[in-house]
Design an enzyme around this catalytic site. Structure first.
Site, short mmCIF file in Angstrom:
data_model
loop_
_atom_site.label_atom_id
_atom_site.label_comp_id
_atom_site.label_asym_id
_atom_site.label_seq_id
_atom_site.Cartn_x
_atom_site.Cartn_y
_atom_site.Cartn_z
N ARG A 1 0.83 -1.21 0.00
CA ARG A 1 0.00 0.00 0.00
C ARG A 1 0.87 1.26 0.00
O ARG A 1 0.66 2.18 -0.79
CB ARG A 1 -0.91 -0.02 1.24
CG ARG A 1 -1.99 -1.08 1.21
CD ARG A 1 -2.66 -1.20 2.57
NE ARG A 1 -1.75 -1.75 3.55
CZ ARG A 1 -1.90 -2.93 4.16
NH1 ARG A 1 -2.98 -3.66 3.93
NH2 ARG A 1 -1.01 -3.36 5.03
N ILE A 2 1.85 1.32 0.92
CA ILE A 2 2.63 2.55 1.05
C ILE A 2 3.68 2.65 -0.06
O ILE A 2 3.90 3.72 -0.64
CB ILE A 2 3.30 2.65 2.44
CG1 ILE A 2 2.25 2.57 3.56
CG2 ILE A 2 4.08 3.96 2.56
CD1 ILE A 2 2.82 2.48 4.97
N GLU B 1 14.55 2.17 19.17
CA GLU B 1 13.83 3.43 19.45
C GLU B 1 13.41 3.48 20.91
O GLU B 1 13.01 2.46 21.46
CB GLU B 1 12.60 3.51 18.53
CG GLU B 1 13.01 3.66 17.09
CD GLU B 1 11.82 3.64 16.12
OE1 GLU B 1 10.66 3.69 16.57
OE2 GLU B 1 12.07 3.56 14.91
N ARG C 1 8.99 -10.21 -2.27
CA ARG C 1 9.15 -11.65 -2.45
C ARG C 1 8.37 -12.14 -3.66
O ARG C 1 8.79 -13.05 -4.37
CB ARG C 1 8.71 -12.40 -1.18
CG ARG C 1 9.65 -12.17 -0.01
CD ARG C 1 9.03 -12.60 1.29
NE ARG C 1 7.79 -11.88 1.55
CZ ARG C 1 7.04 -12.05 2.62
NH1 ARG C 1 7.39 -12.94 3.53
NH2 ARG C 1 5.95 -11.34 2.80
N THR C 2 7.20 -11.51 -3.90
CA THR C 2 6.40 -11.92 -5.05
C THR C 2 6.13 -10.69 -5.92
O THR C 2 5.90 -9.59 -5.41
CB THR C 2 5.04 -12.49 -4.60
OG1 THR C 2 4.41 -11.54 -3.73
CG2 THR C 2 5.21 -13.81 -3.85
N HIS D 1 10.68 8.91 14.20
CA HIS D 1 9.57 8.03 13.81
C HIS D 1 8.26 8.82 13.72
O HIS D 1 7.31 8.60 14.48
CB HIS D 1 9.42 6.85 14.79
CG HIS D 1 8.66 5.70 14.18
ND1 HIS D 1 8.86 4.40 14.55
CD2 HIS D 1 7.69 5.67 13.23
CE1 HIS D 1 8.05 3.61 13.86
NE2 HIS D 1 7.34 4.37 13.05
N ARG E 1 10.79 -0.03 9.32
CA ARG E 1 11.13 -0.34 10.70
C ARG E 1 12.65 -0.36 10.80
O ARG E 1 13.33 -0.81 9.86
CB ARG E 1 10.60 -1.73 11.10
CG ARG E 1 9.10 -1.78 11.35
CD ARG E 1 8.73 -1.08 12.66
NE ARG E 1 7.30 -1.16 12.98
CZ ARG E 1 6.40 -0.22 12.71
NH1 ARG E 1 6.76 0.89 12.10
NH2 ARG E 1 5.14 -0.38 13.07
N GLY F 1 6.62 9.22 10.60
CA GLY F 1 6.10 8.97 9.25
C GLY F 1 4.64 9.30 9.07
O GLY F 1 4.23 9.84 8.05
N ASP G 1 13.76 7.57 9.40
CA ASP G 1 12.65 7.90 10.32
C ASP G 1 12.56 6.86 11.43
O ASP G 1 11.83 7.05 12.39
CB ASP G 1 11.33 7.94 9.52
CG ASP G 1 10.15 8.39 10.38
OD1 ASP G 1 10.34 9.31 11.21
OD2 ASP G 1 9.05 7.82 10.23
O1 A2R Z 1 7.13 -9.82 -0.23
P1 A2R Z 1 5.69 -9.58 -0.57
O2 A2R Z 1 5.34 -10.05 -1.93
O3 A2R Z 1 4.77 -10.07 0.53
O4 A2R Z 1 5.52 -7.98 -0.62
C1 A2R Z 1 5.43 -7.20 0.56
C2 A2R Z 1 6.78 -6.64 0.99
N1 A2R Z 1 7.54 -7.58 1.84
C3 A2R Z 1 8.78 -8.02 1.54
N2 A2R Z 1 9.61 -7.72 0.53
C4 A2R Z 1 10.80 -8.37 0.50
N3 A2R Z 1 11.19 -9.26 1.43
C5 A2R Z 1 10.39 -9.57 2.48
N4 A2R Z 1 10.79 -10.45 3.40
C6 A2R Z 1 9.11 -8.95 2.56
N5 A2R Z 1 8.07 -9.02 3.42
C7 A2R Z 1 7.12 -8.20 2.95
O5 A2R Z 1 6.46 -5.47 1.76
C8 A2R Z 1 4.66 -5.91 0.27
O6 A2R Z 1 4.93 -5.44 -1.03
C9 A2R Z 1 5.23 -4.91 1.27
C10 A2R Z 1 4.30 -4.66 2.45
O7 A2R Z 1 3.13 -4.07 1.97
P2 A2R Z 1 1.79 -3.94 2.85
O8 A2R Z 1 1.54 -5.21 3.56
O9 A2R Z 1 0.74 -3.37 1.97
O10 A2R Z 1 2.20 -2.92 3.99
P3 A2R Z 1 2.10 -1.32 3.98
O11 A2R Z 1 0.75 -0.90 4.38
O12 A2R Z 1 2.67 -0.78 2.73
O13 A2R Z 1 3.06 -0.99 5.22
C11 A2R Z 1 4.42 -1.42 5.23
C12 A2R Z 1 5.09 -1.08 6.54
C13 A2R Z 1 4.32 -1.37 7.82
O14 A2R Z 1 4.30 -2.72 8.16
C14 A2R Z 1 5.07 -0.55 8.84
O15 A2R Z 1 6.17 -1.26 9.33
C15 A2R Z 1 5.59 0.63 8.01
O16 A2R Z 1 5.33 0.29 6.63
O17 A2R Z 1 4.86 1.79 8.34
#
Ligand code: A2R
Length: 315
Positions: A154-155, A260, A175-176, A278, A231, A280, A255
């Site tokens: 999303r972000i 922290e 990853r995908t 932090h 993070r 954001g 950020d």
């Molecule tokens: O890997 P995928 O296909 O699940 O894509 C997700 C990616 N992601 C990773 N990319 C590479 N290696 C990993 N081990 C890995 N784990 C997850 O991060 C996906 O594209 C992205 C997360 O997107 P959303 O779940 O939509 O999270 P959002 O709302 O964009 O927030 C991301 C993070 C939050 O969890 C807070 O820590 C921070 O932004 O504010």
């Protein structure tokens, strides 16, 4: 009698006002004797409000026999043990989407501040050096850069969209592969090598711990810029300090940090970094929207046993 709600971490006045219509608030930091409180209130507590920083400590989760729902005021929930939630039948919620635009703005603010040396030049103007030493040295343009985005959810997608006026070439690594109009790079180090700036926007937690390590930072290189709005745990902070110190990485806009609210003294002493505490999503408007969603999840669960925005693991 209103149901007790255990509140971990701070809430805004607006959130407190809304919550007090439905719950009796018990703020964790005001509970001096947690054992006595557990005896008096523990069995009655079905819901917790917390945030991404504090999550729910395991001892608290284990000590509340009737805990059924945890509402996280934030999108990241890496400090909530979702395996334990699933095992105990606890539903966890978070606040996705409503902060996309603000966190994307923060990422772009850090890119602009590092590229255009905002802090150095502001100090140049304010200190009178302009008069005594003449014009400030030139800076780098943010236009036409290759920006690698680690995380395209999303972000990440909002960051890519908001960058459009600077005419970037956007690469991304996840990853995908996603259905987005940007080039997917399967190897993170390759992406860093090809990028002028790397923007980190994945979740935290074990799956992403130190994804950005010395190799990735080295690949980004002496002319490269790292921006982290995800993070602190996603970036190896020791390797980051070493790379910035050695000049094998050019700039960083951060950020978030590993411990922290502590920020390494070495980072605080560097002029090629821009540091934020932090923030954001930390505007009145966005925190109000996040607070509303966190509260709505709590109230809907209390009334109907359902929630609006469960974390994916609890859906
Ligand atoms: O890997 P995928 O296909 O699940 O894509 C997700 C990616 N992601 C990773 N990319 C590479 N290696 C990993 N081990 C890995 N784990 C997850 O991060 C996906 O594209 C992205 C997360 O997107 P959303 O779940 O939509 O999270 P959002 O709302 O964009 O927030 C991301 C993070 C939050 O969890 C807070 O820590 C921070 O932004 O504010």
């Amino acid at each position: 009698m209103r149901d007790p709600l255990l509140v971990i971490g701070g809430v805004t006045d607006q959130m407190a006002q809304k919550l007090e219509q439905s719950f009796a608030l018990h703020h964790r930091e005001e509970i001096a004797d947690i054992n006595a409180w557990m005896r008096d209130f523990g069995p009655g507590v079905r819901q917790i409000l917390t945030n991404g920083h504090y999550g729910v400590p395991a001892d608290l989760m284990n000590a509340l026999p009737n805990l059924a729902m945890v509402s996280c005021y934030g999108v990241g929930y890496d400090n909530i043990d979702t395996d334990a939630c699933i095992a105990k039948g606890i539903v966890a919620t978070h606040t996705p989407d409503v902060l996309n635009a603000e966190v994307a703005t923060t990422a772009i603010m850090l890119l602009m501040a590092t590229y255009r040396e905002l802090l150095r030049d502001e100090a140049w103007a304010r200190s009178g050096r302009w008069k005594t030493q003449g014009n400030a040295p030139l800076t780098r343009s943010l236009d036409n850069q290759t920006i690698g985005i680690l995380g395209m959810g999303r972000i990440g997608q909002e960051i890519a969209r908001k960058l459009a006026p600077w005419s970037p070439t956007i690469l991304y690594h996840t990853r995908t592969q996603k259905d987005v109009p940007y080039e997917y790079v399967a190897d993170l180090t390759d992406m860093a090598r090809r990028s002028d700036a790397l923007v980190v926007i994945t979740p935290g937690g074990p799956a992403t711990h130190h994804l950005v390590d010395a190799l990735v930072l080295d690949a980004l290189g002496p002319d490269g810029t790292l921006v982290n709005v995800a993070r602190g745990s996603v970036v190896d902070e020791e390797a980051l300090v070493a790379a910035l110190r050695a000049g094998s990485l050019g700039w960083a806009g951060l950020d978030v940090f590993e411990q922290e609210p502590a920020i390494p003294d070495a980072l605080c002493a560097m002029s090629n970094v821009v540091l934020l505490p932090h923030v954001g999503s930390a505007t009145n408007e966005t925190r109000a929207a996040m607070g509303d969603l966190a509260v709505e999840n709590l109230v809907q669960f209390q009334k109907a046993g359902t929630v609006l925005t469960a974390v994916p693991e609890c859906k």
